[in-house]
Write a protein that holds these residues in place. Structure first.
Motif, mmCIF file in Angstrom:
data_model
loop_
_atom_site.group_PDB
_atom_site.id
_atom_site.type_symbol
_atom_site.label_atom_id
_atom_site.label_comp_id
_atom_site.label_asym_id
_atom_site.label_seq_id
_atom_site.Cartn_x
_atom_site.Cartn_y
_atom_site.Cartn_z
ATOM 1 N N ILE A 45 -18.385 -13.406 21.681
ATOM 2 C CA ILE A 45 -16.485 -13.836 21.311
ATOM 3 C C ILE A 45 -16.916 -12.204 20.724
ATOM 4 N N ALA A 46 -17.796 -11.632 20.078
ATOM 5 C CA ALA A 46 -18.059 -10.063 19.838
ATOM 6 C C ALA A 46 -16.683 -9.242 20.926
ATOM 7 N N GLY A 47 -17.148 -9.381 22.614
ATOM 8 C CA GLY A 47 -16.645 -8.743 23.336
ATOM 9 C C GLY A 47 -15.632 -8.923 23.587
ATOM 10 N N LEU A 48 -15.058 -9.383 23.745
ATOM 11 C CA LEU A 48 -13.765 -10.422 23.917
ATOM 12 C C LEU A 48 -12.182 -9.804 23.885
ATOM 13 N N HIS A 49 -11.959 -9.810 23.644
ATOM 14 C CA HIS A 49 -10.862 -8.474 23.266
ATOM 15 C C HIS A 49 -10.311 -9.997 21.748
ATOM 16 N N MET A 101 -11.525 -24.323 14.336
ATOM 17 C CA MET A 101 -11.980 -23.737 15.428
ATOM 18 C C MET A 101 -13.423 -23.320 16.178
ATOM 19 N N ALA A 102 -13.169 -23.959 17.366
ATOM 20 C CA ALA A 102 -14.273 -24.368 18.452
ATOM 21 C C ALA A 102 -14.694 -23.269 18.720
ATOM 22 N N ASP A 103 -16.358 -23.626 18.954
ATOM 23 C CA ASP A 103 -17.224 -22.777 19.506
ATOM 24 C C ASP A 103 -17.021 -22.960 21.240
ATOM 25 N N ALA A 145 -10.339 -13.595 22.208
ATOM 26 C CA ALA A 145 -11.443 -14.605 21.367
ATOM 27 C C ALA A 145 -10.860 -15.297 20.324
ATOM 28 N N THR A 146 -9.097 -15.533 20.215
ATOM 29 C CA THR A 146 -8.356 -16.249 19.343
ATOM 30 C C THR A 146 -8.025 -17.312 20.251
ATOM 31 N N MET A 147 -7.808 -17.180 21.424
ATOM 32 C CA MET A 147 -7.561 -17.928 22.869
ATOM 33 C C MET A 147 -8.740 -18.817 23.138
#
Length: 676
Positions: free
Chosen positions: A48-52, A1-3, A56-58
């Motif tokens: 990321i916490a604010g993304l759908h 999983m990339a940052d 976020a997975t994408m």
């Protein structure tokens, strides 16, 4: 999983363009377009916490992002469609046909055009009509049309063989083919005949029928009765072909109507093709919602797929949609370019078009329900779903019996709950139960209004259900079926009671509801039943005592089964809550107010939320309701002041008390709502 911060680009141009996210193997996983690349790409690299969750997975799957600058939004739309077709990105919505729809095709790219049934992708130079629901419907239409337009229908092999032997096929002998294979008609005349066939199928029927009628009358006046009779039969054949398509709009209307039905995970699209005021074709698509997309986005994707490879008259004058996409102006220009003239993209507001749109939407809802039913009916799929649930929740075995609980109320009033049962992955409606939530404290019943919350209600309902289970298990005889409640054995010998425990209890909600259900089981000493919750917004599975949810894959059959169980419990609770609300409105104190009809009673209750709040309102506040004058308001206030609850079994604010736990009536209709 990339940052995502590891590949965040530096300087991004503030201009229209198309961007591509690639994974660590350089595969394109998402393609998007933007009016401003800078603003759009910046939205992906926030916290990321604010993304759908899907976004976020994408962005965590991707390892790089690149873009191409274009001049206009229309160019961006075209390039986005081209890249989606080329790369087939996994995180872009891709529609798939929910069935294989045949179309009537005329191969104008051949020297002697041929009429045939075609499926699959469209080919350049071929004129298509439809799609149709069944291939036999096309063949019936063509059989009627060939009497008037004897166009070639044979394959290349048959055509070549007939030319070699100098003898046409059977259709040539019976007058349903002009027999170009043996030179009975020139290539130019045959092509003209095929074009007339296409014009008639495209809806330009009035002019051609009028011409035939004039020719028939002229032949009759010149006493050429055989010719007149043949023309009469031709006209009759064409009218019968036209009758196969219902008239739904004005004769000159050419339009495509697009409707969408969706849930959290999937969406279904239905399209009606109207040409010359008649429904000439219908098709449907279903898709997994792999990206964070709303209804407007689904419509935009549908337009791209529907018209991406179309041109000319295949694009109608009007495209009617349920929601106008965000890039409506660019889409309108793109459609106009493909058609060669202006295209109206809008939402119908009234009249026949709005009524037809409602019909298309019903078809979309039925298509989505049928898709889910087919998926749920497969034994192998159900078995895999139960195994996935057992593995994800770390159960000892597959949960062959699942019970799901949901709470429903209207602004705190008429609080009810539902219990639905699934065995072997299928609904067992005879064991559904309904609860009226009373809010018990010890042995005392406390009436709750809007203060009643879902957590306490969930604790009460689960406690009542499993208290009955323990009574049945211990054979204490403390509970027996009330008058009128089925309590005897079913056809398979199983009693319709609470005697059978589930392997898994599912609650509609997150951590608080799960904790309440688990606490209810612990208080009763039950430790062999698993509990989980399914939160609506993110479709996350919550377990007792866990700070983080269990995230099942989007394509998981186990997640799909849990969602279906949860939705069924929600539907059943909503139905019960609505029935109680209806009884309250029909048998409440407002019925005693002279001159107050049903419409104004409903308006009063809707405005204040409940009869209880209406009783607390002042006369001036009641006058604020549309249609309620001061005299009527005074009458209503006086009537409510006189109304006194009859006793502990009846409450005017919540309605008449019925049996606490009643089995589901047979043939429960599906009428999902939006109340909680």
């Amino acid at each position: 999983m990339a940052d995502p911060s590891s590949y965040r680009p530096g300087e991004i141009p503030d201009s229209p363009g198309v961007y591509r996210f690639r994974d660590e193997h350089r595969r394109v996983i998402y393609v998007g377009k933007a009016k401003s690349l800078r603003q759009r790409l910046a939205s992906y690299f926030q916290d990321i916490a604010g993304l759908h969750p899907r976004t976020a997975t994408m962005v965590t799957t991707a390892a790089s992002v690149e873009w191409t600058v274009v001049s206009t939004e229309v160019e961006a739309l075209q390039l986005e469609y081209s890249w989606i077709k080329e790369y087939d990105p996994r995180f872009n919505v891709k529609y798939r046909d929910d069935k294989s729809y045949p179309s009537l095709a005329v191969t104008l790219n051949e020297e002697y055009p041929r009429v045939q049934v075609m499926r699959g992708p469209k080919k350049k130079g071929v004129r298509y009509f439809g799609p149709y629901g069944h291939a036999w419907a096309i063949r019936e239409t063509v059989d009627l049309m060939l009497r008037v337009f004897p166009v070639r229908t044979c394959s290349a092999g048959v055509f070549k063989r007939s030319a070699q032997i100098g003898r046409p096929c059977l259709l040539g002998y019976i007058g349903k083919c002009s027999a170009p294979c043996v030179g009975r008609i020139s290539p130019e005349d045959h092509r003209e005949l095929a074009e007339e066939f296409c014009d008639f199928m495209a809806g330009r029927t009035g002019t051609y029928l009028s011409r035939l009628e004039k020719e028939m009358q002229a032949a009759a006046e010149e006493m050429e009765y055989e010719k007149a009779a043949r023309l009469r039969d031709d006209i009759g054949a064409l009218r019968r072909a036209m009758e196969k398509n219902a008239v739904v709009l004005a004769d000159a209307t050419d339009a495509d109507l697009i409707a969408v039905a969706e849930d959290e995970l999937e969406a279904a699209v239905q399209i009606f093709h109207v040409r010359g005021g008649r429904v000439r074709g219908q098709r449907g698509w279903v898709t997994d919602k792999v990206e964070a997309v709303d209804t407007a986005g689904l419509v935009e994707h549908a337009l791209q797929q529907l018209y991406g490879e179309e041109s000319g008259e295949s694009v109608p004058k009007e495209v009617l949609v349920p929601v106008v996409p965000d890039d409506a102006a660019a889409l309108g220009q793109w459609l106009a370019q493909r058609r060669g003239s202006q295209v109206s993209l809008r939402v119908p507001q009234r009249g026949d078009k709005k009524s037809l749109m409602e019909t298309v939407h019903r078809n979309a809802q039925q298509s989505l329900a049928l898709h889910k039913t087919k998926r749920a009916a497969d034994l192998t799929t159900r078995s895999r779903a139960l195994e996935e649930i057992a593995e994800a929740l770390e159960l000892d075995g597959a949960p062959l019996r699942i019970e799901c609980f949901d709470i429903s109320h209207l602004q705190g009033d008429d609080v009810v709950a539902s219990m639905v049962v699934f065995e072997d992955g299928l609904a067992r409606k005879s064991e559904y139960r309904r609860f009226q939530v009373k809010g018990r404290v010890g042995d005392t019943q406390v009436w709750h209004g809007e203060g009643q919350d879902d957590v306490r209600s969930m604790h009460e309902v689960v406690s009542r259900r499993f208290r009955r289970y323990l009574q049945e298990k211990l054979k204490t005889g403390e509970w027996a079926p009330e008058d009128g409640e089925p309590g005897g054995p079913e056809d398979d010998g199983r009693p319709k009671r609470f005697a059978y425990p589930p392997q898994l209890v599912v609650v509609d909600g997150g951590q608080p509801q799960v904790a309440a259900a688990k606490r209810a089981l612990d208080e009763l000493g039950i430790d062999d039943i698993a509990v989980c919750g399914l939160a609506k917004r993110l479709e996350e599975v919550w377990l007792p005592g866990e700070d983080d949810p269990v995230v099942l894959p989007r394509t998981s059959e186990g997640l799909y089964l849990l969602q279906r169980v949860r939705d069924e419990a929600h539907r059943f609770a909503i139905q019960y809550q609505r029935s109680k609300r209806g009884k309250r409105l029909k048998a409440g104190p407002l019925d005693e107010v002279p001159g107050l009809g049903e419409s104004r009673r409903l308006a009063l209750v809707k405005h204040f939320g409940s009869v209880k709040k209406l009783r607390q309102a002042t006369i001036d506040q009641i006058c604020e309701v549309p249609g309620i004058g001061r005299k009527t308001a005074e009458t209503v206030a006086a009537a409510l002041a006189r109304a006194v609850p009859a006793g502990p079994a009846v409450n005017t604010a919540t309605g008449e008390i019925i049996e606490d736990e009643a089995p589901a009536p047979a043939g429960t209709p599906s009428d999902r709502g939006t109340e909680q």
